[in-house]
Write an enzyme that holds these catalytic residues in place. Structure first.
Site, PDB file in Angstrom:
ATOM      1  NE  ARG A 146      -3.808  -0.022   2.338  1.00 29.30           N
ATOM      2  CZ  ARG A 146      -5.202  -0.538   2.226  1.00 29.30           C
ATOM      3  NH1 ARG A 146      -5.423  -1.907   2.130  1.00 29.30           N
ATOM      4  NH2 ARG A 146      -6.329   0.084   2.420  1.00 29.30           N
ATOM      5  CE1 TYR A 149      -4.655   6.686  -3.240  1.00 29.28           C
ATOM      6  CE2 TYR A 149      -5.018   5.936  -0.849  1.00 29.28           C
ATOM      7  CZ  TYR A 149      -5.283   6.794  -2.080  1.00 29.28           C
ATOM      8  OH  TYR A 149      -6.425   7.292  -1.867  1.00 29.28           O
ATOM      9  CD  GLU A 151       5.502   6.093   3.518  1.00 29.53           C
ATOM     10  OE1 GLU A 151       5.366   7.397   3.443  1.00 29.53           O
ATOM     11  OE2 GLU A 151       5.906   5.439   4.438  1.00 29.53           O
ATOM     12  N   PRO A 278      -5.885  -1.836   6.973  1.00 31.37           N
ATOM     13  CG  PRO A 278      -5.753   0.243   6.613  1.00 31.37           C
ATOM     14  CD  PRO A 278      -5.641  -0.933   6.080  1.00 31.37           C
TER      15      PRO A 278
HETATM   16  P1  NAD Z   1     -10.919   7.404  -9.110  1.00 31.16           P
HETATM   17  O1  NAD Z   1     -10.036   6.465  -9.568  1.00 31.16           O
HETATM   18  O2  NAD Z   1     -12.348   7.261  -9.625  1.00 31.16           O
HETATM   19  O3  NAD Z   1     -10.633   8.915  -9.602  1.00 31.16           O
HETATM   20  C1  NAD Z   1      -9.326   9.393  -9.875  1.00 31.16           C
HETATM   21  C2  NAD Z   1      -9.096   9.858 -11.067  1.00 31.16           C
HETATM   22  O4  NAD Z   1      -7.888  10.420 -11.534  1.00 31.16           O
HETATM   23  C3  NAD Z   1      -9.283   9.032 -12.316  1.00 31.16           C
HETATM   24  O5  NAD Z   1     -10.595   9.771 -13.084  1.00 31.16           O
HETATM   25  C4  NAD Z   1      -8.159   8.497 -13.226  1.00 31.16           C
HETATM   26  O6  NAD Z   1      -8.158   8.425 -14.438  1.00 31.16           O
HETATM   27  C5  NAD Z   1      -7.339  10.014 -12.795  1.00 31.16           C
HETATM   28  N1  NAD Z   1      -5.924  10.019 -12.764  1.00 31.16           N
HETATM   29  C6  NAD Z   1      -5.259   8.896 -12.292  1.00 31.16           C
HETATM   30  N2  NAD Z   1      -3.908   9.030 -12.663  1.00 31.16           N
HETATM   31  C7  NAD Z   1      -3.852  10.318 -13.264  1.00 31.16           C
HETATM   32  C8  NAD Z   1      -2.722  11.025 -13.609  1.00 31.16           C
HETATM   33  N3  NAD Z   1      -1.559  10.830 -13.741  1.00 31.16           N
HETATM   34  N4  NAD Z   1      -3.044  12.095 -14.785  1.00 31.16           N
HETATM   35  C9  NAD Z   1      -4.439  12.517 -14.663  1.00 31.16           C
HETATM   36  N5  NAD Z   1      -5.267  11.731 -14.220  1.00 31.16           N
HETATM   37  C10 NAD Z   1      -5.328  10.851 -13.530  1.00 31.16           C
HETATM   38  O7  NAD Z   1     -10.999   7.663  -7.390  1.00 31.16           O
HETATM   39  P2  NAD Z   1     -11.630   8.681  -6.468  1.00 31.16           P
HETATM   40  O8  NAD Z   1     -12.427   7.729  -5.398  1.00 31.16           O
HETATM   41  O9  NAD Z   1     -12.550   9.503  -7.395  1.00 31.16           O
HETATM   42  O10 NAD Z   1     -10.647   9.436  -5.874  1.00 31.16           O
HETATM   43  C11 NAD Z   1     -10.402  11.027  -6.279  1.00 31.16           C
HETATM   44  C12 NAD Z   1      -9.177  11.548  -5.155  1.00 31.16           C
HETATM   45  O11 NAD Z   1      -9.971  11.364  -3.895  1.00 31.16           O
HETATM   46  C13 NAD Z   1      -7.992  10.352  -5.351  1.00 31.16           C
HETATM   47  O12 NAD Z   1      -6.867  11.334  -5.029  1.00 31.16           O
HETATM   48  C14 NAD Z   1      -8.063   9.587  -3.999  1.00 31.16           C
HETATM   49  O13 NAD Z   1      -6.685   9.332  -3.466  1.00 31.16           O
HETATM   50  C15 NAD Z   1      -8.925  10.611  -3.103  1.00 31.16           C
HETATM   51  N6  NAD Z   1      -9.459   9.900  -2.150  1.00 31.16           N
HETATM   52  C16 NAD Z   1     -10.627   9.355  -2.222  1.00 31.16           C
HETATM   53  C17 NAD Z   1     -11.130   8.363  -1.282  1.00 31.16           C
HETATM   54  C18 NAD Z   1     -12.582   7.472  -1.727  1.00 31.16           C
HETATM   55  O14 NAD Z   1     -12.888   6.998  -0.773  1.00 31.16           O
HETATM   56  N7  NAD Z   1     -13.357   7.607  -2.565  1.00 31.16           N
HETATM   57  C19 NAD Z   1     -10.554   8.381  -0.133  1.00 31.16           C
HETATM   58  C20 NAD Z   1      -9.518   9.171   0.212  1.00 31.16           C
HETATM   59  C21 NAD Z   1      -8.813   9.919  -1.023  1.00 31.16           C
HETATM   60  N1  UDP Z   2     -12.860  -5.560   1.498  1.00 28.72           N
HETATM   61  C1  UDP Z   2     -13.690  -7.041   1.527  1.00 28.72           C
HETATM   62  N2  UDP Z   2     -13.997  -7.476   0.325  1.00 28.72           N
HETATM   63  C2  UDP Z   2     -13.828  -6.730  -0.885  1.00 28.72           C
HETATM   64  C3  UDP Z   2     -13.168  -5.508  -0.753  1.00 28.72           C
HETATM   65  C4  UDP Z   2     -12.548  -4.948   0.224  1.00 28.72           C
HETATM   66  O1  UDP Z   2     -13.663  -7.584   2.680  1.00 28.72           O
HETATM   67  O2  UDP Z   2     -14.326  -7.167  -1.814  1.00 28.72           O
HETATM   68  C5  UDP Z   2     -12.391  -4.905   2.749  1.00 28.72           C
HETATM   69  C6  UDP Z   2     -10.944  -4.812   2.756  1.00 28.72           C
HETATM   70  O3  UDP Z   2     -10.071  -5.806   3.188  1.00 28.72           O
HETATM   71  C7  UDP Z   2     -10.827  -3.652   3.911  1.00 28.72           C
HETATM   72  C8  UDP Z   2     -12.183  -2.985   3.525  1.00 28.72           C
HETATM   73  O4  UDP Z   2     -13.024  -4.143   2.956  1.00 28.72           O
HETATM   74  O5  UDP Z   2     -10.699  -4.070   5.090  1.00 28.72           O
HETATM   75  C9  UDP Z   2     -12.223  -1.657   2.913  1.00 28.72           C
HETATM   76  O6  UDP Z   2     -11.534  -1.778   1.556  1.00 28.72           O
HETATM   77  P1  UDP Z   2     -11.489  -0.650   0.463  1.00 28.72           P
HETATM   78  O7  UDP Z   2     -10.516  -1.379  -0.662  1.00 28.72           O
HETATM   79  O8  UDP Z   2     -12.840  -0.521  -0.074  1.00 28.72           O
HETATM   80  O9  UDP Z   2     -10.821   0.295   0.983  1.00 28.72           O
HETATM   81  P2  UDP Z   2      -9.565   0.731   1.862  1.00 28.72           P
HETATM   82  O10 UDP Z   2      -8.753  -0.758   2.640  1.00 28.72           O
HETATM   83  O11 UDP Z   2      -8.624   1.431   1.118  1.00 28.72           O
HETATM   84  O12 UDP Z   2     -10.061   1.316   3.313  1.00 28.72           O
END
Ligand code: NAD
Ligand code: UDP
Ligand code: UDP
Length: 319
Positions: A146, A149, A151, A278
């Site tokens: 992980r 992502y 780091e 986690p």
């Molecule tokens: P997602 O994968 O749907 O969206 C990420 C977008 O970034 C995609 O459209 C992808 O094509 C684009 N992308 C990836 N690498 C790129 C690059 N090098 N140049 C240009 N575009 C690029 O994910 P999301 O859930 O919408 O997440 C959006 C942001 O929010 C991310 O930075 C993610 O780390 C952050 N985030 C999301 C969550 C969540 O639960 N959804 C939680 C924590 C942080």
């Molecule tokens: N998880 C699961 N089955 C799945 C996908 C995820 O049990 O098909 C668990 C995973 O091990 C983690 C939690 O659900 O404990 C959340 O996973 P997710 O990948 O959505 O996000 P993150 O781990 O990044 O919070």
């Protein structure tokens, strides 16, 4: 005479799950929107409904390369977010977070405009403090699967704060906790999308480990409201600030809710827990409450119902 013109906003990662909802919201708020995305995990379909809006522009662009546009605000969301996606090409994931942050900070510096970073609860790693407050430094494995992502996002935070300290930039760092809703990728392997899609198809739901690990799930509309409020704060408000829903559920409880709401007969299967998964995660959102007057409003059952409707419709259309 001064003419007021719409605020021009750049959203990187704008064709992704969160980014596309942010584009919708910005256009509804009267902004001009440039959506920059390399379509790694995002899709044109996510923003197809915006294509005829004169205030919307879609750019195919990879943020690891420089970008020269003229805007008034930047939201930096570009980065794959699901473990399956970000572990697919981990070197590119770190590059996207780090080189992407440098390029977007360089753009913000040249234009003297505020820039918001979509950081993550993953900066806390497998947390030893619960619930997580912003002053907790985290417990992150620097060499695990992980890490690309975690780091990468931690280094991006460092860059944001050094561009502020060294160059006076206006920065906003949001630490986003697990967020779900319509337009998640159906095969991104994230827990909500995976469980809902499996339940709707009557396929087994795979729970990793014994399902006792917890997450706190925020509905997308609440999250977007938090991002908008953070961007609207005075210069002195930089974050990092947690945005998420503090209601905590075990993965097994989530599976049960999904089964109940879909009425599915899918069986539960158990598989090995991925490494560095986690054990517990829940945001302390006192800071967001205080500084943004923000609170998530959507309970899990209500948000899941909307998400189930979306995937049900998507699966029917895909046949
Ligand atoms: P997602 O994968 O749907 O969206 C990420 C977008 O970034 C995609 O459209 C992808 O094509 C684009 N992308 C990836 N690498 C790129 C690059 N090098 N140049 C240009 N575009 C690029 O994910 P999301 O859930 O919408 O997440 C959006 C942001 O929010 C991310 O930075 C993610 O780390 C952050 N985030 C999301 C969550 C969540 O639960 N959804 C939680 C924590 C942080
Ligand atoms: N998880 C699961 N089955 C799945 C996908 C995820 O049990 O098909 C668990 C995973 O091990 C983690 C939690 O659900 O404990 C959340 O996973 P997710 O990948 O959505 O996000 P993150 O781990 O990044 O919070
Ligand atoms: N950059 C960009 N768009 C701009 C200005 C800069 O993409 O409008 C990129 C530029 O390519 C550089 C990075 O942002 O690599 C960092 O810019 P900064 O000015 O901080 O550093 P320098 O150009 O001095 O390396």
């Amino acid at each position: 005479m001064t003419h007021s013109r719409p605020t021009r906003v750049l959203v990187t990662g704008g064709a992704g799950f969160l980014g596309s909802h942010l584009c919708d919201r910005l256009l509804a708020d009267g902004c001009d929107v440039i959506c920059a995305d390399n379509f790694f995990t995002g899709t044109r379909e996510n923003v197809l409904h915006l294509r005829d809006q004169p205030r919307f522009e879609l750019l195919r662009h990879d943020v690891t390369f420089p970008l020269y546009v003229e805007v008034d605000q930047i939201y930096n969301l570009a980065c794959p977010a699901s473990p399956v996606h970000y572990q697919h090409d981990p070197v590119q994931t770190t590059k996207t977070s780090v080189h992407g942050a440098i390029n977007m900070l360089g753009l913000a510096k040249r234009l003297s405009v505020p820039i918001l970073q979509a950081s993550t609860s993953e900066v806390y790693g497998d947390p030893q403090v619960h619930p997580q407050t912003e002053d907790y430094w985290g417990h992150v494995n620097p060499v695990g699967v992980r890490s690309c992502y975690d780091e990468g996002k931690r280094c991006a935070e460092t860059l944001f704060f050094d561009y502020r300290r060294q160059l006076g930039l206006s920065i906003k760092v949001a630490r986003i906790f697990n967020t779900y809703g319509p337009r998640m990728h159906p095969h991104d392997g994230r827990v909500v999308s995976s469980f809902v899609v499996a339940a709707l198809q009557g396929l087994p739901i795979t729970v990793y480990g014994d399902g006792s690990q917890t997450r706190s799930f925020c509905y997308v509309d609440d999250l977007i409201e938090g991002l908008r409020r953070l961007m609207a704060t005075p210069d002195a408000v930089t974050g990092p600030i947690n945005l998420g829903n503090p209601d905590e559920f075990s993965v097994l409880e989530l599976a049960e809710q999904v089964l109940e709401l879909t009425g599915s007969k899918s069986e539960l299967r158990f598989a090995a827990l991925p490494s560095d998964d986690p054990v517990r995660r829940r945001p302390d959102v006192s800071l967001a409450r205080r500084e943004l007057g923000w609170e998530p409003r959507t309970p899990l059952a209500a948000g899941l119902a909307l998400t189930i409707d979306y995937f049900d419709d998507l699966l029917r259309r895909e046949g």
